[in-house]
Design a protein around this motif. Structure first.
Motif, PDB file in Angstrom:
ATOM      1  N   PRO A  71      55.781  39.666  36.965  1.00 35.13           N
ATOM      2  CA  PRO A  71      55.791  40.837  36.077  1.00 35.13           C
ATOM      3  C   PRO A  71      56.474  42.036  36.729  1.00 35.13           C
ATOM      4  N   ARG A  72      56.973  42.929  35.900  1.00 33.04           N
ATOM      5  CA  ARG A  72      57.691  44.098  36.408  1.00 33.04           C
ATOM      6  C   ARG A  72      56.756  45.025  37.195  1.00 33.04           C
ATOM      7  N   LYS A  73      55.615  45.357  36.614  1.00 31.61           N
ATOM      8  CA  LYS A  73      54.700  46.293  37.286  1.00 31.61           C
ATOM      9  C   LYS A  73      54.164  45.698  38.581  1.00 31.61           C
ATOM     10  N   HIS A  74      53.914  44.416  38.597  1.00 37.80           N
ATOM     11  CA  HIS A  74      53.423  43.731  39.793  1.00 37.80           C
ATOM     12  C   HIS A  74      54.442  43.844  40.934  1.00 37.80           C
ATOM     13  N   HIS A  75      55.727  43.647  40.631  1.00 37.10           N
ATOM     14  CA  HIS A  75      56.747  43.648  41.681  1.00 37.10           C
ATOM     15  C   HIS A  75      57.011  45.050  42.216  1.00 37.10           C
ATOM     16  N   ARG A  76      56.699  46.085  41.454  1.00 36.10           N
ATOM     17  CA  ARG A  76      56.935  47.443  41.930  1.00 36.10           C
ATOM     18  C   ARG A  76      56.122  47.753  43.185  1.00 36.10           C
ATOM     19  N   ILE A  77      55.031  47.040  43.411  1.00 33.36           N
ATOM     20  CA  ILE A  77      54.218  47.249  44.611  1.00 33.36           C
ATOM     21  C   ILE A  77      55.056  46.981  45.871  1.00 33.36           C
ATOM     22  N   HIS A  78      55.928  45.966  45.796  1.00 30.94           N
ATOM     23  CA  HIS A  78      56.766  45.646  46.957  1.00 30.94           C
ATOM     24  C   HIS A  78      57.769  46.755  47.244  1.00 30.94           C
ATOM     25  N   HIS A  79      58.203  47.456  46.204  1.00 30.39           N
ATOM     26  CA  HIS A  79      59.300  48.407  46.367  1.00 30.39           C
ATOM     27  C   HIS A  79      58.829  49.808  46.749  1.00 30.39           C
TER      28      HIS A  79
ATOM     29  N   PRO B 185      57.448  50.964  53.450  1.00 26.01           N
ATOM     30  CA  PRO B 185      58.515  50.190  54.101  1.00 26.01           C
ATOM     31  C   PRO B 185      58.652  48.748  53.632  1.00 26.01           C
ATOM     32  N   HIS B 186      58.302  48.437  52.392  1.00 25.92           N
ATOM     33  CA  HIS B 186      58.524  47.102  51.834  1.00 25.92           C
ATOM     34  C   HIS B 186      57.875  46.009  52.689  1.00 25.92           C
ATOM     35  N   GLU B 187      56.575  46.128  52.893  1.00 30.58           N
ATOM     36  CA  GLU B 187      55.891  45.224  53.816  1.00 30.58           C
ATOM     37  C   GLU B 187      54.829  44.355  53.157  1.00 30.58           C
ATOM     38  N   THR B 188      54.859  44.240  51.842  1.00 36.96           N
ATOM     39  CA  THR B 188      53.834  43.457  51.167  1.00 36.96           C
ATOM     40  C   THR B 188      54.377  42.877  49.863  1.00 36.96           C
ATOM     41  N   TYR B 189      53.620  41.940  49.264  1.00 34.27           N
ATOM     42  CA  TYR B 189      53.957  41.339  47.966  1.00 34.27           C
ATOM     43  C   TYR B 189      55.383  40.767  47.967  1.00 34.27           C
ATOM     44  N   PHE B 190      55.630  39.790  48.834  1.00 33.54           N
ATOM     45  CA  PHE B 190      56.958  39.211  48.992  1.00 33.54           C
ATOM     46  C   PHE B 190      57.248  38.079  48.004  1.00 33.54           C
ATOM     47  N   CYS B 191      56.231  37.440  47.444  1.00 28.80           N
ATOM     48  CA  CYS B 191      56.448  36.287  46.563  1.00 28.80           C
ATOM     49  C   CYS B 191      57.021  36.759  45.232  1.00 28.80           C
TER      50      CYS B 191
ATOM     51  N   THR C 223      58.602  34.553  42.667  1.00 26.39           N
ATOM     52  CA  THR C 223      58.814  33.575  41.605  1.00 26.39           C
ATOM     53  C   THR C 223      57.801  33.817  40.492  1.00 26.39           C
ATOM     54  N   THR C 224      56.539  33.674  40.803  1.00 26.85           N
ATOM     55  CA  THR C 224      55.474  34.017  39.853  1.00 26.85           C
ATOM     56  C   THR C 224      54.644  35.194  40.353  1.00 26.85           C
ATOM     57  N   GLY C 225      54.603  35.375  41.666  1.00 28.27           N
ATOM     58  CA  GLY C 225      53.766  36.422  42.248  1.00 28.27           C
ATOM     59  C   GLY C 225      52.303  36.048  42.335  1.00 28.27           C
ATOM     60  N   TRP C 226      51.957  34.804  41.992  1.00 30.36           N
ATOM     61  CA  TRP C 226      50.540  34.400  41.995  1.00 30.36           C
ATOM     62  C   TRP C 226      49.925  34.480  43.386  1.00 30.36           C
ATOM     63  N   LEU C 227      50.717  34.237  44.426  1.00 29.43           N
ATOM     64  CA  LEU C 227      50.176  34.167  45.783  1.00 29.43           C
ATOM     65  C   LEU C 227      50.152  35.515  46.492  1.00 29.43           C
ATOM     66  N   ASN C 228      50.691  36.551  45.875  1.00 23.63           N
ATOM     67  CA  ASN C 228      50.777  37.829  46.571  1.00 23.63           C
ATOM     68  C   ASN C 228      49.418  38.398  46.952  1.00 23.63           C
ATOM     69  N   TYR C 229      48.489  38.411  46.014  1.00 23.95           N
ATOM     70  CA  TYR C 229      47.181  38.996  46.322  1.00 23.95           C
ATOM     71  C   TYR C 229      46.441  38.207  47.404  1.00 23.95           C
ATOM     72  N   PRO C 230      46.299  36.871  47.264  1.00 20.02           N
ATOM     73  CA  PRO C 230      45.574  36.149  48.323  1.00 20.02           C
ATOM     74  C   PRO C 230      46.239  36.239  49.685  1.00 20.02           C
ATOM     75  N   LEU C 231      47.569  36.210  49.743  1.00 23.83           N
ATOM     76  CA  LEU C 231      48.252  36.321  51.041  1.00 23.83           C
ATOM     77  C   LEU C 231      48.074  37.708  51.639  1.00 23.83           C
ATOM     78  N   GLU C 232      48.060  38.729  50.801  1.00 27.07           N
ATOM     79  CA  GLU C 232      47.816  40.086  51.292  1.00 27.07           C
ATOM     80  C   GLU C 232      46.374  40.229  51.758  1.00 27.07           C
ATOM     81  N   LYS C 233      45.463  39.598  51.052  1.00 21.87           N
ATOM     82  CA  LYS C 233      44.039  39.692  51.395  1.00 21.87           C
ATOM     83  C   LYS C 233      43.756  39.133  52.785  1.00 21.87           C
ATOM     84  N   ILE C 234      44.434  38.047  53.143  1.00 18.96           N
ATOM     85  CA  ILE C 234      44.198  37.448  54.465  1.00 18.96           C
ATOM     86  C   ILE C 234      45.188  37.984  55.505  1.00 18.96           C
ATOM     87  N   ARG C 235      45.989  38.991  55.117  1.00 14.34           N
ATOM     88  CA  ARG C 235      46.963  39.634  56.009  1.00 14.34           C
ATOM     89  C   ARG C 235      47.931  38.609  56.602  1.00 14.34           C
TER      90      ARG C 235
END
Length: 312
Positions: A252-260, A263-269, A271-283
């Motif tokens: 989604p557009r709003k979801h991807h804005r978090i990465h931008h 210093p662009h250090e989070t929410y790298f996935c 394609t779907t972005g489904w894994l962004n939250y769990p990967l961020e949660k476990i650092r």
């Protein structure tokens, strides 16, 4: 249909998105929206509002707005060469030719009893593609340099340009947008095609669920940058694309804005972005960066910041 925002559980990142929706009324589809969203412990940046309301942050220590007129963005855009263009054209043609050939043969290998394993395989392929998109995106954003031989100008350059001028991707045509992803899928596509012409029908029957997983993985990897482009496009999108974004089937557009947010250090996935939250949660990404920095002494995103700070 997957539930909306399937990969975002309760937590800081999800609450930030909900707060944004409450703070600003989303403009009608077809109009440009200003960039919002903020990653954990990253300050919200001022945004440039132009004809397309381009999402752009200010470089640290300077007053120049980011975007197409940024000195670094102009220099990086000029590095796009005729040789690179030729490589992209060849990659796209070969990729989609092999996709059509493999899809045709895969349909003839499917049987009704394959249905449960095929469904699981497709879902696993999408998840794998999302993770690999994050891994590659993180690697290109965080490490390496445009000055590296071969891969620097060919593959790292677009990532540096994208952070300075995020909407440049919306001005790229289909070939420039998807050429590199098509290139990366050529070997697995060729391997799959070889199996279809060399294996017996019995062997193809046995391997059909696995080939469905691989094919789904390839399709979503191939389409990742197109999906990424759609996440930066705020008007003129087909209704079906907006529907898939709204239900978080694709990024989604709003979801991807978090990465931008620099210093662009989070929410790298992407394609779907489904894994962004769990990967961020476990650092996950931060742990990898700490390991690599400890072993090599290299600072994450040093080259990215160098280009962002260019003023002439």
């Amino acid at each position: 249909m997957l539930p909306r925002a399937a990969a975002l559980g309760p937590g800081p990142a999800r609450r930030r998105e909900e707060e944004e929706e409450e703070e600003e009324e989303e403009p009608p589809r077809g109009l440009a929206m200003a960039s919002g969203g903020a990653a954990e412990s990253v300050p919200r940046r001022a945004e440039a509002a132009g004809p397309r309301a381009e999402a752009a942050e200010e470089p640290e220590g300077g007053s120049r707005r980011w975007g197409a007129q940024h000195a670094g963005a102009r220099e990086l855009a000029e590095l796009y060469s005729p040789g690179k263009r030729l490589q992209e054209w060849i990659s796209v043609i070969l990729c989609f030719s092999l996709i059509c050939f493999n899809f045709y043969n895969l349909l003839f290998s499917l049987r009704l009893e394959h249905t449960p394993s095929v469904i699981v395989g497709i879902f696993a392929g999408v998840i794998t593609a999302d993770f690999l998109s994050g891994l590659f995106h993180w690697g290109a954003d965080t490490w390496g340099s445009v000055e590296l031989p071969i891969v620097g100008k060919a593959f790292i350059r677009p990532f540096r340009e994208h952070h300075i001028d995020p909407t440049a991707i919306t001005r790229h045509d289909f070939i420039e947008t998807n050429g590199d992803n098509c290139f990366m899928t050529l070997v697995p596509l060729a391997n799959m095609a070889y199996k279809f012409v060399s294996l017996s029908p019995e062997a193809l029957y046995e391997t059909c669920p696995w080939e469905c997983y691989v094919f789904a993985l390839i399709i979503f990897i191939t389409m990742t940058n197109q999906i990424h482009k759609w996440s930066h496009t705020y008007f003129g999108l087909p209704r079906w694309v907006i529907f898939l974004q709204d239900w978080h089937v694709i990024l989604p557009r709003k979801h991807h804005r978090i990465h931008h947010v620099s210093p662009h250090e989070t929410y790298f996935c992407i394609t779907t972005g489904w894994l962004n939250y769990p990967l961020e949660k476990i650092r996950f990404w931060r742990c990898l960066e700490n390991i690599i920095q400890g072993v090599t002494g290299q600072k994450p995103r040093a080259d990215d910041m160098k280009w962002a700070q260019k003023i002439k």
